[in-house]
Design a protein around this motif. Structure first.
Motif, mmCIF file in Angstrom:
data_model
loop_
_atom_site.group_PDB
_atom_site.id
_atom_site.type_symbol
_atom_site.label_atom_id
_atom_site.label_comp_id
_atom_site.label_asym_id
_atom_site.label_seq_id
_atom_site.Cartn_x
_atom_site.Cartn_y
_atom_site.Cartn_z
ATOM 1 N N VAL A 44 0.503 -1.135 -0.029
ATOM 2 C CA VAL A 44 -0.054 -0.080 0.259
ATOM 3 C C VAL A 44 0.492 1.285 -0.353
ATOM 4 O O VAL A 44 2.250 1.366 0.828
ATOM 5 N N ASN A 45 0.495 2.358 -0.848
ATOM 6 C CA ASN A 45 1.747 3.027 -0.826
ATOM 7 C C ASN A 45 3.042 2.789 -1.018
ATOM 8 O O ASN A 45 3.654 2.980 -0.418
ATOM 9 N N LYS A 46 3.898 2.164 -2.045
ATOM 10 C CA LYS A 46 4.876 1.373 -1.869
ATOM 11 C C LYS A 46 5.467 1.178 -0.270
ATOM 12 O O LYS A 46 6.563 0.334 -0.989
ATOM 13 N N GLN A 47 4.415 0.144 0.270
ATOM 14 C CA GLN A 47 4.906 -0.103 2.041
ATOM 15 C C GLN A 47 4.639 -1.586 1.649
ATOM 16 O O GLN A 47 3.074 -2.201 1.590
ATOM 17 N N LEU A 48 5.525 -2.778 1.785
ATOM 18 C CA LEU A 48 4.785 -4.317 1.863
ATOM 19 C C LEU A 48 3.908 -4.147 3.039
ATOM 20 O O LEU A 48 4.173 -3.420 4.186
ATOM 21 N N ILE A 49 2.721 -5.113 2.787
ATOM 22 C CA ILE A 49 2.224 -4.808 3.994
ATOM 23 C C ILE A 49 1.986 -6.714 4.525
ATOM 24 O O ILE A 49 1.951 -7.679 3.700
ATOM 25 N N HIS A 50 1.423 -6.783 5.629
ATOM 26 C CA HIS A 50 0.951 -8.067 5.981
ATOM 27 C C HIS A 50 0.072 -8.242 6.899
ATOM 28 O O HIS A 50 -0.346 -7.593 7.378
ATOM 29 N N GLY A 51 -1.259 -8.896 6.558
ATOM 30 C CA GLY A 51 -2.512 -9.021 6.916
ATOM 31 C C GLY A 51 -3.307 -7.542 6.448
ATOM 32 O O GLY A 51 -3.080 -6.707 5.386
ATOM 33 N N ASN A 52 -4.961 -7.982 6.345
ATOM 34 C CA ASN A 52 -5.593 -6.733 6.340
ATOM 35 C C ASN A 52 -5.394 -5.273 6.731
ATOM 36 O O ASN A 52 -4.738 -4.824 8.039
ATOM 37 N N THR A 53 -5.479 -4.556 5.750
ATOM 38 C CA THR A 53 -5.401 -3.265 6.124
ATOM 39 C C THR A 53 -5.761 -2.300 5.194
ATOM 40 O O THR A 53 -6.434 -2.319 4.119
ATOM 41 N N ALA A 54 -6.550 -1.356 5.788
ATOM 42 C CA ALA A 54 -6.948 -0.091 5.565
ATOM 43 C C ALA A 54 -7.097 0.574 4.428
ATOM 44 O O ALA A 54 -5.599 1.042 4.716
ATOM 45 N N LEU A 55 -7.773 0.916 3.289
ATOM 46 C CA LEU A 55 -7.346 1.993 2.647
ATOM 47 C C LEU A 55 -8.374 3.102 2.515
ATOM 48 O O LEU A 55 -9.103 3.268 3.667
ATOM 49 N N LYS A 56 -7.709 4.570 2.122
ATOM 50 C CA LYS A 56 -8.134 5.688 2.449
ATOM 51 C C LYS A 56 -8.112 6.141 0.633
ATOM 52 O O LYS A 56 -7.610 6.116 0.059
ATOM 53 N N ASP A 57 -9.494 6.790 0.711
ATOM 54 C CA ASP A 57 -9.141 7.781 -1.276
ATOM 55 C C ASP A 57 -7.592 8.116 -1.182
ATOM 56 O O ASP A 57 -6.653 8.736 -0.488
ATOM 57 N N ASP A 58 -7.623 7.286 -3.146
ATOM 58 C CA ASP A 58 -6.613 7.651 -3.453
ATOM 59 C C ASP A 58 -5.401 6.621 -3.136
ATOM 60 O O ASP A 58 -4.207 7.201 -3.408
ATOM 61 N N ASP A 59 -5.794 5.987 -2.472
ATOM 62 C CA ASP A 59 -3.926 5.245 -1.992
ATOM 63 C C ASP A 59 -4.358 4.274 -3.325
ATOM 64 O O ASP A 59 -5.039 3.451 -4.297
ATOM 65 N N THR A 60 -3.071 3.935 -3.128
ATOM 66 C CA THR A 60 -2.453 2.707 -4.293
ATOM 67 C C THR A 60 -1.946 1.640 -3.990
ATOM 68 O O THR A 60 -1.152 1.545 -2.761
ATOM 69 N N LEU A 61 -2.439 0.514 -4.262
ATOM 70 C CA LEU A 61 -2.819 -1.002 -3.619
ATOM 71 C C LEU A 61 -1.909 -1.765 -4.593
ATOM 72 O O LEU A 61 -2.498 -1.776 -5.902
ATOM 73 N N ALA A 62 -0.795 -2.259 -4.427
ATOM 74 C CA ALA A 62 -0.217 -3.105 -5.715
ATOM 75 C C ALA A 62 0.162 -4.161 -5.653
ATOM 76 O O ALA A 62 -0.171 -5.075 -4.036
ATOM 77 N N LEU A 63 -0.628 -5.271 -6.440
ATOM 78 C CA LEU A 63 -0.083 -6.789 -5.931
ATOM 79 C C LEU A 63 1.657 -6.841 -7.137
ATOM 80 O O LEU A 63 1.675 -6.999 -8.286
ATOM 81 N N LEU A 64 2.055 -7.472 -6.102
ATOM 82 C CA LEU A 64 3.420 -7.962 -6.274
ATOM 83 C C LEU A 64 3.630 -9.717 -6.321
ATOM 84 O O LEU A 64 4.228 -10.135 -5.326
ATOM 85 N N PRO A 65 3.798 -10.541 -7.168
ATOM 86 C CA PRO A 65 4.430 -11.551 -7.326
ATOM 87 C C PRO A 65 5.930 -11.587 -6.781
ATOM 88 O O PRO A 65 6.714 -10.428 -6.847
ATOM 89 N N PRO A 66 6.245 -13.282 -6.845
ATOM 90 C CA PRO A 66 8.026 -13.425 -6.331
ATOM 91 C C PRO A 66 8.815 -12.523 -6.684
ATOM 92 O O PRO A 66 8.927 -12.214 -8.260
ATOM 93 N N PHE A 67 9.859 -11.478 -6.384
ATOM 94 C CA PHE A 67 10.459 -10.693 -7.115
ATOM 95 C C PHE A 67 11.358 -11.630 -7.790
ATOM 96 O O PHE A 67 12.196 -12.708 -7.509
ATOM 97 N N SER A 68 11.988 -11.402 -8.983
ATOM 98 C CA SER A 68 12.870 -12.686 -9.783
ATOM 99 C C SER A 68 14.015 -11.625 -10.430
ATOM 100 O O SER A 68 14.217 -11.550 -11.838
ATOM 101 N N GLY A 69 14.258 -9.671 -9.231
ATOM 102 C CA GLY A 69 15.505 -9.061 -10.653
ATOM 103 C C GLY A 69 16.677 -9.919 -9.851
ATOM 104 O O GLY A 69 17.331 -11.063 -9.746
ATOM 105 N N GLY A 70 17.810 -9.138 -11.001
ATOM 106 C CA GLY A 70 19.661 -9.720 -10.696
ATOM 107 C C GLY A 70 19.332 -10.241 -12.058
ATOM 108 O O GLY A 70 19.122 -10.547 -13.473
#
Lengths: 146, 77
Positions: free
Chosen positions: B51-77
């Motif tokens: 939520v807004n670029k911070q990883l969350i753990h568990g259900n999290t409250a959202l407010k107007d204009d928040d950004t929620l990102a769905l991130l599959p396992p990272f595979s950079g490098g």
């Protein structure tokens, strides 16, 4: 001195000449006694008989920029370094080409070596970047970091 | 209220979009329930949330204009 908001992402492969130029630039910093560099190269893995010919990289850019900044700050706090550079590819990088370049410079070798290893591990684990493996017939699969 | 949804990698492929706009969802569980009902492929996919670029753990409250990102396992490098 920590440089903020440094540009990490480059379009396509990281060129060997660019890496050479980066090293050349450090010849004016005469307090450096050791550079440790890591180069990640796209490997032609064989997956179910199909050869990986390239990886297409994408990222959550805004979050990645924050994460790289956080990693830089933490590493500078932990190790006495002179400077630190991180470059990562976006878009398509062919097998045999370079997609990650980390250059750590310090007065002495020990901290350069340790810091570089830690940075690479943190990037693999924490940076919101994704690699899509492209096979010879243009079919694809999402890469998994091990 | 509106929530910006960003998706990446295999999740973006499943959603066939890398950006969505949802309204009237005040926590991340509600968004996930909705997305999983519309895109059943998500039910078996592995991903984390930010939520807004911070990883969350568990259900999290959202407010107007928040950004929620769905991130599959990272595979950079």
């Amino acid at each position: 001195m920590i440089q903020k908001n440094k540009k990490v992402f480059v379009e396509g492969a990281i060129q060997p000449a660019f890496i050479g130029d980066e090293i050349l630039k450090h010849q004016t910093k005469k307090n450096i006694g050791a550079h440790q560099l890591f180069l990640g190269q796209v490997r032609n893995d064989l997956i179910q008989g199909q050869e990986v010919i390239a990886i297409d990289y994408s990222a959550y850019l805004e979050m990645a920029d924050e994460k790289f900044h956080e990693i830089r700050e933490a590493i500078f706090k932990k190790y006495p370094l002179v400077c630190l550079h991180i470059y990562h590819s976006l878009g398509r990088v062919k097998a045999g080409e370079i997609s990650l370049f980390v250059l750590v410079s310090a007065v002495h070798r020990k901290e350069a070596i340790q810091a570089c290893a830690e940075i690479v591990e943190r990037i693999k684990k924490e940076a919101p970047i994704w690699g899509k493996e492209i096979f010879g017939d243009e079919s694809t699969q999402w890469k998994k970091n091990t | 209220m509106k929530i910006n949804i960003l998706s990446f990698g295999q999740v973006a492929e499943a959603l066939n979009a890398d950006q969505l706009l949802l309204s009237d969802m005040d926590n991340t569980d509600r968004v996930l329930d909705y997305l999983k009902s519309v895109y059943p492929q998500l039910q078996t996919m592995e991903f984390t949330l930010a939520v807004n670029k911070q990883l969350i753990h568990g259900n999290t409250a959202l407010k107007d204009d928040d950004t929620l990102a769905l991130l599959p396992p990272f595979s950079g490098g």
